[in-house]
Design an enzyme around this catalytic site. Structure first.
Site, PDB file in Angstrom:
ATOM      1  N   SER A 244     -10.870  10.119  -4.247  1.00 36.45           N
ATOM      2  CA  SER A 244     -11.675  10.218  -3.185  1.00 36.45           C
ATOM      3  C   SER A 244     -11.662  11.258  -2.344  1.00 36.45           C
ATOM      4  O   SER A 244     -11.732  11.257  -1.178  1.00 36.45           O
ATOM      5  CB  SER A 244     -11.245   9.010  -2.027  1.00 36.45           C
ATOM      6  OG  SER A 244     -11.048   7.661  -2.785  1.00 36.45           O
TER       7      SER A 244
ATOM      8  N   ARG B 192       0.921  -1.014   0.014  1.00 37.51           N
ATOM      9  CA  ARG B 192      -0.053   0.181  -0.079  1.00 37.51           C
ATOM     10  C   ARG B 192       0.788   1.378  -0.117  1.00 37.51           C
ATOM     11  O   ARG B 192       1.729   1.456   0.910  1.00 37.51           O
ATOM     12  CB  ARG B 192      -0.974  -0.096   1.295  1.00 37.51           C
ATOM     13  CG  ARG B 192      -1.761  -1.252   1.351  1.00 37.51           C
ATOM     14  CD  ARG B 192      -2.815  -1.441   0.245  1.00 37.51           C
ATOM     15  NE  ARG B 192      -3.839  -0.290   0.358  1.00 37.51           N
ATOM     16  CZ  ARG B 192      -5.021  -0.499   0.835  1.00 37.51           C
ATOM     17  NH1 ARG B 192      -5.081  -1.536   1.673  1.00 37.51           N
ATOM     18  NH2 ARG B 192      -5.833   0.519   0.983  1.00 37.51           N
TER      19      ARG B 192
ATOM     20  N   ASP C 120     -15.641   3.094  -2.663  1.00 37.61           N
ATOM     21  CA  ASP C 120     -16.085   1.784  -2.015  1.00 37.61           C
ATOM     22  C   ASP C 120     -17.355   1.163  -2.501  1.00 37.61           C
ATOM     23  O   ASP C 120     -17.641  -0.113  -2.101  1.00 37.61           O
ATOM     24  CB  ASP C 120     -16.012   2.064  -0.442  1.00 37.61           C
ATOM     25  CG  ASP C 120     -14.728   2.095   0.253  1.00 37.61           C
ATOM     26  OD1 ASP C 120     -13.743   1.805  -0.648  1.00 37.61           O
ATOM     27  OD2 ASP C 120     -14.431   2.413   1.397  1.00 37.61           O
TER      28      ASP C 120
ATOM     29  N   SER D 161      -3.873   8.421  -2.927  1.00 40.34           N
ATOM     30  CA  SER D 161      -4.866   8.425  -1.820  1.00 40.34           C
ATOM     31  C   SER D 161      -5.066   9.675  -1.285  1.00 40.34           C
ATOM     32  O   SER D 161      -4.252  10.549  -1.022  1.00 40.34           O
ATOM     33  CB  SER D 161      -4.435   7.236  -0.781  1.00 40.34           C
ATOM     34  OG  SER D 161      -4.995   7.325   0.193  1.00 40.34           O
ATOM     35  N   SER D 162      -6.281  10.080  -0.790  1.00 34.07           N
ATOM     36  CA  SER D 162      -6.832  11.187  -0.337  1.00 34.07           C
ATOM     37  C   SER D 162      -6.167  11.108   1.429  1.00 34.07           C
ATOM     38  O   SER D 162      -6.153  11.981   2.123  1.00 34.07           O
ATOM     39  CB  SER D 162      -8.196  11.314  -0.165  1.00 34.07           C
ATOM     40  OG  SER D 162      -8.994  10.288   0.477  1.00 34.07           O
ATOM     41  N   GLN D 163      -5.915   9.748   1.651  1.00 38.21           N
ATOM     42  CA  GLN D 163      -5.802   9.523   3.047  1.00 38.21           C
ATOM     43  C   GLN D 163      -4.354  10.075   3.559  1.00 38.21           C
ATOM     44  O   GLN D 163      -4.044  10.228   4.772  1.00 38.21           O
ATOM     45  CB  GLN D 163      -5.547   7.966   3.415  1.00 38.21           C
ATOM     46  CG  GLN D 163      -6.805   7.417   3.027  1.00 38.21           C
ATOM     47  CD  GLN D 163      -6.828   5.870   3.230  1.00 38.21           C
ATOM     48  OE1 GLN D 163      -5.794   5.108   3.437  1.00 38.21           O
ATOM     49  NE2 GLN D 163      -7.897   4.923   2.985  1.00 38.21           N
TER      50      GLN D 163
ATOM     51  N   LYS E 233      -5.846  -1.552  -3.460  1.00 41.49           N
ATOM     52  CA  LYS E 233      -6.444  -1.776  -2.331  1.00 41.49           C
ATOM     53  C   LYS E 233      -6.215  -3.206  -1.622  1.00 41.49           C
ATOM     54  O   LYS E 233      -4.978  -3.672  -1.834  1.00 41.49           O
ATOM     55  CB  LYS E 233      -8.244  -1.672  -2.260  1.00 41.49           C
ATOM     56  CG  LYS E 233      -8.390  -0.194  -2.615  1.00 41.49           C
ATOM     57  CD  LYS E 233      -8.315   0.736  -1.769  1.00 41.49           C
ATOM     58  CE  LYS E 233      -9.104   2.084  -2.000  1.00 41.49           C
ATOM     59  NZ  LYS E 233      -8.701   3.030  -0.861  1.00 41.49           N
TER      60      LYS E 233
END
Length: 416
Positions: free
Chosen positions: A173, A101, A293, A145-147, A320
């Site tokens: 996202s 990831r 999701d 990723s927005s994370q 993912k």
């Protein structure tokens, strides 16, 4: 839970769901120095006081605390940023595809803000060591990723000088960033947004202890909305927040475009949503970048529609728990659907001519969302088998029981 761990005081959460990711998060906040206590869907988190954190000189040394995030990419990113505020070193590892990831973009931003992070060639396992988490201005990668940005925002109230974030591009996202900002506001921290790609948390901002009800998850609800579309039938889901910024809130509207009837009515402190399936579904073209999701859920509905369904904006789903684009294509082709893939899209059509969908054995590739989505196809194609059904425990251990409650016949076979 991360915000509560960074709060000086007790935060009480109700409506906490079950799942492997939740258990991993409880262990993670413990590694940050928070204490947790609870039973059922109640959880109390006692956070680490500010003076023990790293708004000043490091206060801890010695061996690193080891913590596993399981297979949660979200927790990997959130914990990495929060660990930069902890008084001692923390080593973060996990299982499944967690070592694949992406995390390098987040680590680069943290190091620019004063954190000390050592990775395994840009991936987990990684170790975050005590240092001075200064804060300041930083540019953050947003294509993967927005994370990355969410993680920095969540840790920002513990930075010495506050944090100003500029995204290098439009984020994938994006709705999840809105969700992060919403959670922070509920916990007492305002996030300023001076531009579409800019976020700022002022120095001195602090989370407040309090009590919070976790609203129902729109992604979980999507499986039951899809069940109504596929069967067809009618399903009602309670406990959802009509004002939630969660992008998956828009899934029922996609089903409406496909021909389903969707109604909403107030129920308690939330909304009750009822989806009634149609005898004939229409294919749709939709960009699901803001509700990724739910993309597997829509893919499961698509073979039962008349005409093609194209799902775009989902390139990041290849990174993912599985390569979700490839896993969905493989599973739906086993049913007899026609599937074309691109780097960031799926195009799905029912079998050609008079051919019918046929049952098959589906490999979820260790991915909870693939298992749950493909299982729904069995509502119209009896005999669909899902290998490794236990993977749903990651986010929804009660999924198979819930599917049975809808009237589906779910049987566990000893041979898998």
């Amino acid at each position: 839970m991360i915000a509560a761990a960074l709060t000086d005081g007790r935060t009480r959460l109700t409506g906490v769901p079950e799942g492997d990711d939740i258990r991993a998060a409880i262990s993670a906040v413990g590694a940050l120095g928070a204490r947790t206590n609870g039973s059922g869907d109640h959880l109390e988190v006692r956070g680490l006081p500010d003076h023990q954190g790293l708004t000043g000189t490091a206060t801890g040394s010695g061996d690193a605390t080891m913590v596993s995030v399981g297979e949660s990419g979200t927790l990997l990113r959130f914990l990495t940023a929060a660990a930069a505020t902890a008084p001692g070193p923390i080593t973060i590892t996990g299982s499944g595809r967690i070592r694949e990831r992406p995390v390098a973009g987040l680590v680069a931003a943290l190091e620019a803000l004063g954190a000390d992070v050592e990775t395994s060639k840009g991936y987990a396992p990684l170790t975050v060591r005590p240092g001075r988490f200064e804060g300041g201005k930083v540019r953050v990668a947003a294509r993967e990723s927005s994370q990355f940005a969410s993680a920095l925002l969540l840790a920002a109230p513990r930075a010495a000088r506050g944090i100003a974030i500029e995204l290098e591009s439009d984020p994938v996202s994006a709705s999840y960033l809105d969700l992060t900002v919403s959670v922070m506001a509920r916990c007492g921290v305002a996030v300023e947004r001076p531009g579409p790609r800019r976020f700022r948390v002022a120095a001195g901002a602090r989370y407040r202890p309090g009590e919070h009800r976790i609203s129902g998850d729109w992604t979980t609800a999507s499986y039951f909305f899809a069940a109504a579309a596929i069967a067809p039938g009618r399903v009602t889901v309670d406990g959802l927040d009509p004002e939630s910024p969660q992008g998956e809130r828009g899934f029922s509207e996609i089903l409406r475009r496909m021909g389903c009837e969707v109604t909403e009515e107030p129920a308690g402190d939330g909304v009750r949503v009822t989806v009634t399936g149609a005898r004939r579904l229409r294919g749709v073209t939709v960009d699901m970048g803001s509700l990724p999701d739910a993309a597997p859920t829509l893919a499961a509905v698509a073979p039962f529609a008349e005409g093609p369904t194209r799902i775009g904006g989902i390139g990041h789903l290849r990174h993912k728990e599985s390569d979700r684009i490839a896993a969905l294509a493989e599973g739906l082709r086993r049913l007899g659907a026609r599937v074309a893939t691109q780097d960031d899209a799926l195009a799905i059509e029912p079998p050609e001519g008079t051919a019918a969908l046929v049952p098959g054995t589906m490999d979820p590739h260790g991915d909870h969302r693939i298992a749950m989505a493909l299982a729904l196809t069995g509502l119209r194609v009896p005999g669909v088998r899902i290998g490794n059904p236990e993977v749903v425990a990651k986010s929804f251990p009660g999924f198979w029981d819930a599917l049975s409650q809808l009237g589906a016949r779910v049987a566990r076979r000893e041979d898998g």
